[in-house]
Design a protein around this motif. Structure first.
Motif, PDB file in Angstrom:
ATOM      1  N   PHE A 241       0.834  -1.208   0.000  1.00 47.56           N
ATOM      2  CA  PHE A 241       0.000   0.000   0.000  1.00 47.56           C
ATOM      3  C   PHE A 241       0.867   1.256   0.000  1.00 47.56           C
TER       4      PHE A 241
ATOM      5  N   ILE B  60       2.294   1.937  -3.387  1.00 52.17           N
ATOM      6  CA  ILE B  60       1.287   2.517  -4.293  1.00 52.17           C
ATOM      7  C   ILE B  60       1.155   4.017  -4.039  1.00 52.17           C
ATOM      8  N   ILE B  61       1.030   4.407  -2.772  1.00 55.16           N
ATOM      9  CA  ILE B  61       0.901   5.824  -2.423  1.00 55.16           C
ATOM     10  C   ILE B  61       2.157   6.585  -2.827  1.00 55.16           C
TER      11      ILE B  61
ATOM     12  N   VAL C 276      -4.610   6.092 -10.199  1.00 56.23           N
ATOM     13  CA  VAL C 276      -5.196   5.714  -8.901  1.00 56.23           C
ATOM     14  C   VAL C 276      -6.278   4.661  -9.108  1.00 56.23           C
ATOM     15  N   TYR C 277      -7.133   4.879 -10.095  1.00 57.89           N
ATOM     16  CA  TYR C 277      -8.210   3.922 -10.359  1.00 57.89           C
ATOM     17  C   TYR C 277      -7.651   2.559 -10.741  1.00 57.89           C
TER      18      TYR C 277
ATOM     19  N   THR D 206      -5.532   0.805  -7.698  1.00 59.33           N
ATOM     20  CA  THR D 206      -6.339   0.361  -6.555  1.00 59.33           C
ATOM     21  C   THR D 206      -7.468  -0.579  -6.963  1.00 59.33           C
TER      22      THR D 206
ATOM     23  N   ILE E 120     -10.385   0.307  -7.715  1.00 61.46           N
ATOM     24  CA  ILE E 120     -11.593   0.770  -7.025  1.00 61.46           C
ATOM     25  C   ILE E 120     -12.818   0.732  -7.925  1.00 61.46           C
TER      26      ILE E 120
ATOM     27  N   GLU F 177     -14.184  -2.767  -8.368  1.00 60.92           N
ATOM     28  CA  GLU F 177     -14.817  -3.246  -7.143  1.00 60.92           C
ATOM     29  C   GLU F 177     -16.340  -3.184  -7.236  1.00 60.92           C
TER      30      GLU F 177
END
Length: 313
Positions: A12, A15-16, A36-37, A40, A42, A45
């Motif tokens: 994590f 990634i950041i 970011v998309y 992650t 996200i 999901e």
């Protein structure tokens, strides 16, 4: 802390760290947002299960991505170097930060219909009263439609003195623009209590989009035109009905090509209002027009393949 947990935390953090490095190198906001998309997952999901909650969350994520894309495009088209993620966040904070108003403050309260239950206001504006919004596109039965109709009643009865109901001509959803159909609930209201604005009508003959789950009971009742309306239609058969917009006409918001435009022309944009064309740029593959807008005095660049506007003169 076990090794598995440490590995997850380390992944994590990496990634950041990658996002931070991308921002520090001056990557455009849209590039950072998409990374970011992707990193992650996200968005994925909420694509595996098409529940109403997941669909709503997915739409919100796509709308956020569209806002970042618009910001990046606007910065690039206007030649502004401030198109990074930090600049986007700064602009968003300027739009949303506000001091908590007191009871007597001159302000507007923005809320959902559900959260407005039990409250009353002198003036109420109900926006987005359109098919697929109110009633929602998730309605799959007559019972669902009736529940949405009750919500419309709740919204209108929040007003003590004045209530305005509005709908858009066009709306962009998930990056796709399309014409809008006024909600069937508007035509349910007694005409005695309506004062229509210029160019609007609760009985505008429009064709609803075909949806695979449509049932006959969900379709709005067709209204017979009045005698005067029938005579008008017979007297002017060459005029196309409102359900068939003339995309090439200059008196409607639509797409235009560079040959349609010249310096000094007056146009009207659905969001920026009226303005004067100062330059038509055909040097790049994406033709664009530069316009000085009257409302805020800003000079803006519009990509012709995306920008819809009306030519006035």
């Amino acid at each position: 802390m076990n090794k598995g947990t440490l590995a997850k935390i380390s992944g994590f953090a990496n990634i950041i760290r990658g996002f931070v490095e991308s921002v520090e190198k001056g990557a455009p906001a849209a590039v950072v947002a998409r990374s970011v998309y992707e990193a992650t997952g996200i968005l994925k999901e909420y694509t595996s299960d098409n529940t109403p909650e997941n669909i709503s969350k997915r739409d919100n994520l796509l709308e956020l991505l569209k806002a970042v894309d618009d910001f990046t495009d606007s910065s690039r088209e206007s030649g502004d170097d401030r198109g990074g993620m930090s600049d986007f966040l700064a602009e968003v904070s300027l739009l949303t930060d506000q001091d908590t108003p007191g009871e007597d403050a001159d302000c507007m309260t923005l809320m959902t219909i559900h959260s407005a239950k039990g409250l009353e206001f002198d003036c109420v504006f109900v926006v987005g009263v359109e098919e697929n919004l109110l009633p929602s596109q998730m309605c799959r039965s007559n019972a669902d439609i009736e529940e949405e109709r009750r919500l419309m009643y709740v919204a209108i009865t929040r007003a003590r003195k004045f209530c305005m109901i509005s709908y858009a001509r066009q709306r962009t959803v998930n990056g796709q623009s399309g014409s809008v159909i006024p909600s069937r609930f508007i035509s349910d209201i007694d005409r005695r209590f309506l004062r229509m604005m210029t160019g609007t009508s609760p009985d505008t003959p429009r064709q609803r989009p075909v949806r695979p789950w449509d049932e006959p009971g969900l379709r709005p009742a067709e209204r017979k035109p009045k005698a005067a309306e029938s005579r008008t239609a017979q007297a002017a058969p060459a005029t196309p009905p409102p359900s068939q917009p003339r995309t090439s006409a200059s008196d409607e918001f639509g797409l235009h090509i560079a040959d349609d435009l010249k310096e000094g022309m007056r146009i009207q944009h659905p969001r920026f209002s009226t303005g004067t064309v100062v330059r038509v740029d055909t040097e790049s593959s994406d033709h664009r027009v530069v316009v000085d807008f009257d409302n805020d005095g800003q000079r803006r660049t519009l990509l012709l393949k995306f920008a819809k506007f009306q030519i006035l003169t």
